[in-house]
Scaffold this motif. Structure first.
Motif, PDB file in Angstrom:
ATOM      1  N   GLN A 230       0.867  -1.177   0.000  1.00  0.00           N
ATOM      2  CA  GLN A 230       0.000   0.000   0.000  1.00  0.00           C
ATOM      3  C   GLN A 230       0.906   1.229   0.000  1.00  0.00           C
ATOM      4  OE1 GLN A 230      -2.131   1.406   3.763  1.00  0.00           O
ATOM      5  NE2 GLN A 230      -3.732   0.237   2.718  1.00  0.00           N
ATOM      6  N   ALA A 231       0.635   2.215  -0.835  1.00  0.00           N
ATOM      7  CA  ALA A 231       1.524   3.376  -0.947  1.00  0.00           C
ATOM      8  C   ALA A 231       0.725   4.674  -0.950  1.00  0.00           C
ATOM      9  CB  ALA A 231       2.367   3.279  -2.213  1.00  0.00           C
ATOM     10  N   ILE A 232       1.347   5.685  -0.332  1.00  0.00           N
ATOM     11  CA  ILE A 232       0.813   7.049  -0.373  1.00  0.00           C
ATOM     12  C   ILE A 232       1.854   7.913  -1.072  1.00  0.00           C
ATOM     13  CG2 ILE A 232       0.042   9.023   0.972  1.00  0.00           C
ATOM     14  CD1 ILE A 232      -0.715   7.099   3.192  1.00  0.00           C
ATOM     15  N   LEU A 233       1.471   8.575  -2.149  1.00  0.00           N
ATOM     16  CA  LEU A 233       2.385   9.405  -2.937  1.00  0.00           C
ATOM     17  C   LEU A 233       2.007  10.875  -2.801  1.00  0.00           C
ATOM     18  CD1 LEU A 233       2.498   7.299  -6.235  1.00  0.00           C
ATOM     19  CD2 LEU A 233       4.043   7.164  -4.284  1.00  0.00           C
ATOM     20  N   SER A 234       3.021  11.712  -2.616  1.00  0.00           N
ATOM     21  CA  SER A 234       2.784  13.157  -2.501  1.00  0.00           C
ATOM     22  C   SER A 234       3.803  13.893  -3.364  1.00  0.00           C
ATOM     23  CB  SER A 234       2.913  13.620  -1.040  1.00  0.00           C
ATOM     24  OG  SER A 234       1.950  12.966  -0.244  1.00  0.00           O
ATOM     25  N   PRO A 235       3.431  15.085  -3.880  1.00  0.00           N
ATOM     26  CA  PRO A 235       4.373  15.843  -4.720  1.00  0.00           C
ATOM     27  C   PRO A 235       5.440  16.560  -3.891  1.00  0.00           C
ATOM     28  CG  PRO A 235       2.289  17.014  -4.493  1.00  0.00           C
ATOM     29  CD  PRO A 235       2.099  15.701  -3.816  1.00  0.00           C
ATOM     30  N   ILE A 236       6.639  16.681  -4.439  1.00  0.00           N
ATOM     31  CA  ILE A 236       7.715  17.495  -3.853  1.00  0.00           C
ATOM     32  C   ILE A 236       7.769  18.797  -4.643  1.00  0.00           C
ATOM     33  CG2 ILE A 236      10.186  17.660  -3.368  1.00  0.00           C
ATOM     34  CD1 ILE A 236      10.305  14.618  -3.330  1.00  0.00           C
ATOM     35  N   LYS A 237       7.540  19.923  -3.951  1.00  0.00           N
ATOM     36  CA  LYS A 237       7.461  21.209  -4.638  1.00  0.00           C
ATOM     37  C   LYS A 237       8.638  22.103  -4.248  1.00  0.00           C
ATOM     38  CE  LYS A 237       2.398  21.097  -4.908  1.00  0.00           C
ATOM     39  NZ  LYS A 237       1.133  21.803  -4.605  1.00  0.00           N
ATOM     40  N   ASN A 238       9.057  22.945  -5.202  1.00  0.00           N
ATOM     41  CA  ASN A 238      10.114  23.919  -4.916  1.00  0.00           C
ATOM     42  C   ASN A 238       9.509  25.202  -4.358  1.00  0.00           C
ATOM     43  OD1 ASN A 238       8.976  25.256  -7.111  1.00  0.00           O
ATOM     44  ND2 ASN A 238      10.584  24.588  -8.543  1.00  0.00           N
ATOM     45  N   ASP A 239      10.347  26.225  -4.179  1.00  0.00           N
ATOM     46  CA  ASP A 239       9.877  27.479  -3.583  1.00  0.00           C
ATOM     47  C   ASP A 239       8.841  28.181  -4.448  1.00  0.00           C
ATOM     48  OD1 ASP A 239      11.589  27.006  -1.523  1.00  0.00           O
ATOM     49  OD2 ASP A 239      13.200  28.295  -2.295  1.00  0.00           O
ATOM     50  N   GLN A 240       8.847  27.872  -5.737  1.00  0.00           N
ATOM     51  CA  GLN A 240       7.880  28.499  -6.638  1.00  0.00           C
ATOM     52  C   GLN A 240       6.589  27.667  -6.750  1.00  0.00           C
ATOM     53  OE1 GLN A 240      11.278  28.188  -7.639  1.00  0.00           O
ATOM     54  NE2 GLN A 240      11.488  30.254  -6.749  1.00  0.00           N
ATOM     55  N   GLY A 241       6.508  26.598  -5.976  1.00  0.00           N
ATOM     56  CA  GLY A 241       5.316  25.758  -6.005  1.00  0.00           C
ATOM     57  C   GLY A 241       5.271  24.766  -7.143  1.00  0.00           C
ATOM     58  N   ARG A 251       3.999   0.540   2.337  1.00  0.00           N
ATOM     59  CA  ARG A 251       3.849  -0.345   3.503  1.00  0.00           C
ATOM     60  C   ARG A 251       3.519  -1.755   3.032  1.00  0.00           C
ATOM     61  NH1 ARG A 251       0.054   1.804   8.126  1.00  0.00           N
ATOM     62  NH2 ARG A 251       1.900   3.125   8.293  1.00  0.00           N
ATOM     63  N   ASP A 252       4.156  -2.729   3.658  1.00  0.00           N
ATOM     64  CA  ASP A 252       3.860  -4.143   3.380  1.00  0.00           C
ATOM     65  C   ASP A 252       2.594  -4.524   4.153  1.00  0.00           C
ATOM     66  OD1 ASP A 252       3.723  -6.888   3.168  1.00  0.00           O
ATOM     67  OD2 ASP A 252       5.889  -7.201   3.342  1.00  0.00           O
ATOM     68  N   ILE A 253       1.501  -4.766   3.421  1.00  0.00           N
ATOM     69  CA  ILE A 253       0.222  -5.092   4.064  1.00  0.00           C
ATOM     70  C   ILE A 253      -0.163  -6.552   3.794  1.00  0.00           C
ATOM     71  CG2 ILE A 253      -0.619  -2.720   3.976  1.00  0.00           C
ATOM     72  CD1 ILE A 253      -2.284  -3.561   1.508  1.00  0.00           C
ATOM     73  N   THR A 254       0.859  -7.385   3.533  1.00  0.00           N
ATOM     74  CA  THR A 254       0.589  -8.779   3.173  1.00  0.00           C
ATOM     75  C   THR A 254      -0.220  -9.490   4.244  1.00  0.00           C
ATOM     76  OG1 THR A 254       2.638  -8.853   1.881  1.00  0.00           O
ATOM     77  CG2 THR A 254       1.649 -10.960   2.523  1.00  0.00           C
ATOM     78  N   GLU A 255       0.204  -9.347   5.497  1.00  0.00           N
ATOM     79  CA  GLU A 255      -0.476 -10.061   6.578  1.00  0.00           C
ATOM     80  C   GLU A 255      -1.937  -9.607   6.723  1.00  0.00           C
ATOM     81  OE1 GLU A 255       0.078 -10.930  11.373  1.00  0.00           O
ATOM     82  OE2 GLU A 255       1.726 -10.073  10.195  1.00  0.00           O
ATOM     83  N   SER A 256      -2.137  -8.284   6.764  1.00  0.00           N
ATOM     84  CA  SER A 256      -3.502  -7.792   6.918  1.00  0.00           C
ATOM     85  C   SER A 256      -4.344  -8.096   5.676  1.00  0.00           C
ATOM     86  CB  SER A 256      -3.492  -6.278   7.174  1.00  0.00           C
ATOM     87  OG  SER A 256      -2.904  -5.579   6.091  1.00  0.00           O
ATOM     88  N   LYS A 257      -3.698  -8.085   4.483  1.00  0.00           N
ATOM     89  CA  LYS A 257      -4.430  -8.381   3.256  1.00  0.00           C
ATOM     90  C   LYS A 257      -4.882  -9.832   3.244  1.00  0.00           C
ATOM     91  CE  LYS A 257      -5.862  -6.710  -0.687  1.00  0.00           C
ATOM     92  NZ  LYS A 257      -6.749  -5.540  -0.753  1.00  0.00           N
ATOM     93  N   ARG A 258      -4.019 -10.727   3.700  1.00  0.00           N
ATOM     94  CA  ARG A 258      -4.410 -12.136   3.760  1.00  0.00           C
ATOM     95  C   ARG A 258      -5.563 -12.331   4.726  1.00  0.00           C
ATOM     96  NH1 ARG A 258       1.757 -14.553   3.914  1.00  0.00           N
ATOM     97  NH2 ARG A 258       2.149 -14.437   1.653  1.00  0.00           N
ATOM     98  N   MET A 259      -5.508 -11.610   5.863  1.00  0.00           N
ATOM     99  CA  MET A 259      -6.618 -11.689   6.803  1.00  0.00           C
ATOM    100  C   MET A 259      -7.892 -11.146   6.170  1.00  0.00           C
ATOM    101  SD  MET A 259      -4.716 -10.486  10.315  1.00  0.00           S
ATOM    102  CE  MET A 259      -6.257 -10.494  11.229  1.00  0.00           C
ATOM    103  N   GLU A 260      -7.739 -10.035   5.432  1.00  0.00           N
ATOM    104  CA  GLU A 260      -8.905  -9.435   4.765  1.00  0.00           C
ATOM    105  C   GLU A 260      -9.489 -10.381   3.724  1.00  0.00           C
ATOM    106  OE1 GLU A 260      -9.812  -5.784   1.646  1.00  0.00           O
ATOM    107  OE2 GLU A 260      -8.050  -5.685   2.949  1.00  0.00           O
ATOM    108  N   LEU A 261      -8.595 -11.004   2.915  1.00  0.00           N
ATOM    109  CA  LEU A 261      -9.065 -11.937   1.897  1.00  0.00           C
ATOM    110  C   LEU A 261      -9.715 -13.155   2.535  1.00  0.00           C
ATOM    111  CD1 LEU A 261      -6.052 -11.778  -0.614  1.00  0.00           C
ATOM    112  CD2 LEU A 261      -8.307 -10.758  -0.884  1.00  0.00           C
ATOM    113  N   GLY A 262      -9.121 -13.620   3.658  1.00  0.00           N
ATOM    114  CA  GLY A 262      -9.714 -14.742   4.375  1.00  0.00           C
ATOM    115  C   GLY A 262     -11.084 -14.390   4.920  1.00  0.00           C
ATOM    116  N   LEU A 263     -11.190 -13.157   5.450  1.00  0.00           N
ATOM    117  CA  LEU A 263     -12.471 -12.704   5.978  1.00  0.00           C
ATOM    118  C   LEU A 263     -13.497 -12.582   4.857  1.00  0.00           C
ATOM    119  CD1 LEU A 263     -14.141 -11.658   8.339  1.00  0.00           C
ATOM    120  CD2 LEU A 263     -13.233  -9.367   7.903  1.00  0.00           C
ATOM    121  N   ARG A 264     -13.069 -12.051   3.717  1.00  0.00           N
ATOM    122  CA  ARG A 264     -13.986 -11.933   2.578  1.00  0.00           C
ATOM    123  C   ARG A 264     -14.454 -13.313   2.116  1.00  0.00           C
ATOM    124  NH1 ARG A 264     -11.299  -7.427  -1.511  1.00  0.00           N
ATOM    125  NH2 ARG A 264     -11.561  -5.606  -0.156  1.00  0.00           N
ATOM    126  N   GLU A 265     -13.521 -14.252   2.074  1.00  0.00           N
ATOM    127  CA  GLU A 265     -13.881 -15.609   1.659  1.00  0.00           C
ATOM    128  C   GLU A 265     -14.870 -16.210   2.639  1.00  0.00           C
ATOM    129  OE1 GLU A 265     -11.711 -19.913   0.721  1.00  0.00           O
ATOM    130  OE2 GLU A 265     -10.509 -18.119   1.084  1.00  0.00           O
TER     131      GLU A 265
END
Length: 606
Positions: A230-241, A251-265
């Motif tokens: 899971q990723a959050i991307l943000s822009p890097i801006k200079n002084d002029q914007g 973030r590695d969400i493998t464990e929680s994703k497997r739990m989520e998929l198991g719960l969905r199943e």
């Protein structure tokens, strides 16, 4: 040609004016190291006065030049003397005389050559780098803190340039998976992750370059194992914007994703089970009573597909409403169960059994109610049939006893009447014997209850004849009650039956119709063919009618609508029709009348 002293003086004044106008510090030194001149800015930078500087040997200036800087400075001066070239931006570290403050200054040394290419003077250009050094120090500290933070994070922090090339990557994830930063640095997203994964990532990055932060998920297979991120991307801006790059936190969400998929199943399996089960699974909010989930079985049980259906306690029978209200209050205390009736829009009554239990949150408070509701109408009907069967067994045993006790003396009486026949008038003896035969016939019908499967003799008979005989028999009673008959007979096939039993059923039905018409009226009797292989007899009166609650109990032993009835006549009739593999139904409206329909097969069914 030598300059005159006047010209030389003018040139010096011009140079002094120029040096004073410069924003940097200027010190002019003879090749021997004697300081000839310093501008005001130079005095300010080294925090000395003109008296302390001019005419003083450079190395004797009253401030401490740190050893490492002093040695470097001497080497540079020697190199300049030999090579006669300008040296740019040498950093010196000095400790000022008056403040004991350590300062960083940048020094550029430029030789001034005469007409013979000999060094005439050295010009030292000073720049105060103290603020810059402080900023560099703070920046280094900030970078150290940043690296200390991100290198200890389970998340991965990375930066990309505008071409999506990795320019930095930090975090413990790489150490955990044995990946070095060089695997990412200097490589584009597509080079690292491949075309399939890069497509979605690049789309997100393009939106970030437009100034919009993005959140997305993706998965990748590493060492044969699928990992989820899971990723959050943000822009890097200079002084002029302007956006210069992208910073992301992955973030590695493998464990929680497997739990989520198991719960969905698990939820999907439950949903499939619940949606295909005949019972109704439901859940509602405890405070608002709002229905959160209900399986589709409710549509069939409540006979509705309305989206506004809000509870399994909807359409409760008025007689059960109070009990249901009390049950709802009890659910919060513990698991509970209740049986109640509902009425759909067609007034059809169904029996419901609901088991409900509370759901507790982390604060040990009841916040939801869940339960299972099932249609037990068929079970209730079977219980009712069993109850009727028990009564019928008792009645059968009673009928057998009564028939036995009556038949024995009746046989004796009938025998003596036949012996006395010679001494009696023929009319009287015939009447007595006829009535005794009728009593014997009624006893035989009682035995139908005691021995429902006893052997009977079936013959092909015409139902129209039975009806005509029955009306003739009951005509006098009908006249006494101001009742007339209106018949409509169709040409129907004969039926295979035991004639006396079918005739007794017709007599019972018509007699009940007469007795229900307190103010007189007309009884309509009709016959006809139904489907293939069936004949129907329909008797409609204009009597007081029967209520829905009583209609359901018709045929029960000892239950009757009549004031002095014992409920055996209709019960016997139902049993006779059942033994003939037929059917009898009742339709009634209060104060309008009742219709009885008898359906009989033309051939005896197996």
């Amino acid at each position: 040609m030598r300059e005159t002293s006047f010209e030389l003086q003018n040139r010096k004044q011009l140079m002094h004016s120029f040096y004073e106008a410069v924003d940097s510090g200027i010190i002019v030194v003879e090749p021997s190291g004697i300081i000839l001149y310093a501008n005001t800015k130079a005095y300010s930078i080294i925090e000395l006065s003109a008296e302390e500087v001019e005419g003083v040997y450079l190395y004797n200036l009253p401030f401490n030049l740190m050893e490492q800087s002093k040695e470097s400075f001497r080497k540079i001066l020697l190199r300049i003397t030999r090579q006669k070239k300008k040296i740019h931006q040498m950093d010196l570290k000095i400790m000022c005389k008056n403040s004991d403050m350590i300062k960083w200054i940048s020094v550029a040394i430029t030789p001034i050559l005469d007409a013979y290419n000999r060094i005439e003077n050295l010009v030292l250009t000073l720049t105060d780098n103290q603020k810059l050094k402080v900023l560099e120090k703070e920046l280094n500290r900030s970078q150290e803190r940043f690296h200390s933070l991100v290198d200890s994070m389970e998340d991965t922090v990375f930066t990309l340039d505008q071409n999506f090339v990795h320019t930095g990557i930090y975090g413990k994830w790489m150490e955990k998976h044995g990946v070095k930063p060089s695997y990412f640095l200097g490589k584009t997203i597509r080079e690292v992750f491949g075309d399939a994964i890069a497509v979605g990532q690049e789309q997100a990055c393009h939106r970030v370059l437009q100034g919009k932060s993005q959140f997305y998920e993706w998965s990748n297979i590493r060492n044969g194992e699928r990992l989820y991120y899971q990723a959050i991307l943000s822009p890097i801006k200079n002084d002029q914007g302007q956006v210069e790059g992208i910073v992301g936190v992955s973030r590695d969400i493998t464990e929680s994703k497997r739990m989520e998929l198991g719960l969905r199943e698990s939820e999907e399996r439950f949903r499939q089970f619940a949606e295909n089960a005949k019972d109704v699974f439901w859940m509602q909010d405890y405070e608002t009573q709002k229905l959160l989930y209900i399986s589709r079985a409710y549509e069939q049980i409540w006979d509705t597909q309305s989206a506004s259906f809000d509870s399994v306690f909807t359409d409760v029978h008025p007689e059960d409403q109070e009990a249901v209200n009390g049950f709802i209050q009890l659910i919060a205390q513990s698991e509970s169960q209740i049986e109640y009736r509902i009425q759909n829009k067609n007034k059809k009554v169904r029996w419901i059994r609901t088991r409900a239990f509370p759901i507790i949150n982390d604060q040990a408070e009841v916040y939801r109610i869940a339960g299972i509701s099932e249609d037990i109408t068929e079970l209730k009907e079977k219980e009712e049939l069993l109850r009727k069967s028990d009564k019928l067994t008792v009645v059968g045993e009673l009928a057998a006893g009564i028939a036995h006790e009556i038949r024995n003396p009746l046989t004796s009486i009938k025998g003596f009447v036949q012996l006395m026949k010679a001494d009696m008038e023929d009319l009287h003896s015939e009447i007595i014997l006829s009535e005794m035969d009728r009593i014997e016939s009624i006893i035989t019908e009682f035995l139908v209850l005691a021995k429902p499967h006893q052997e009977t003799f079936f013959q092909q008979r015409d139902v129209n004849d039975f009806i005509k005989q029955s009306i003739t028999l009951l005509d006098s009673e009908a006249n006494l009650n101001n009742v007339q008959f209106e018949t409509h007979f169709m040409n129907v096939p004969q039926i295979l039956c035991e004639g006396n039993q079918i005739k007794q059923v017709i007599i019972n039905v018509i007699k009940n119709a007469i007795e229900s018409m307190h103010n007189g009226g007309t009884i309509f009797v009709e016959t006809g063919s139904y489907d293939e292989g069936y004949v129907y007899i329909k008797v409609t009166d204009q009597g007081v009618g029967i209520g829905e609650d009583r209609l359901a109990r018709l045929g029960e032993p000892f239950y009757s609508n009549k004031e002095k009835g014992i409920g055996l006549g209709l019960m016997v009739s139902l049993k006779i029709i059942e033994n003939h593999h037929g059917n009898i139904t009742f339709e009634s409206i209060l104060d309008i009348g009742t219709t009885v329909t008898i359906l009989l097969p033309t051939k005896l069914l197996p």
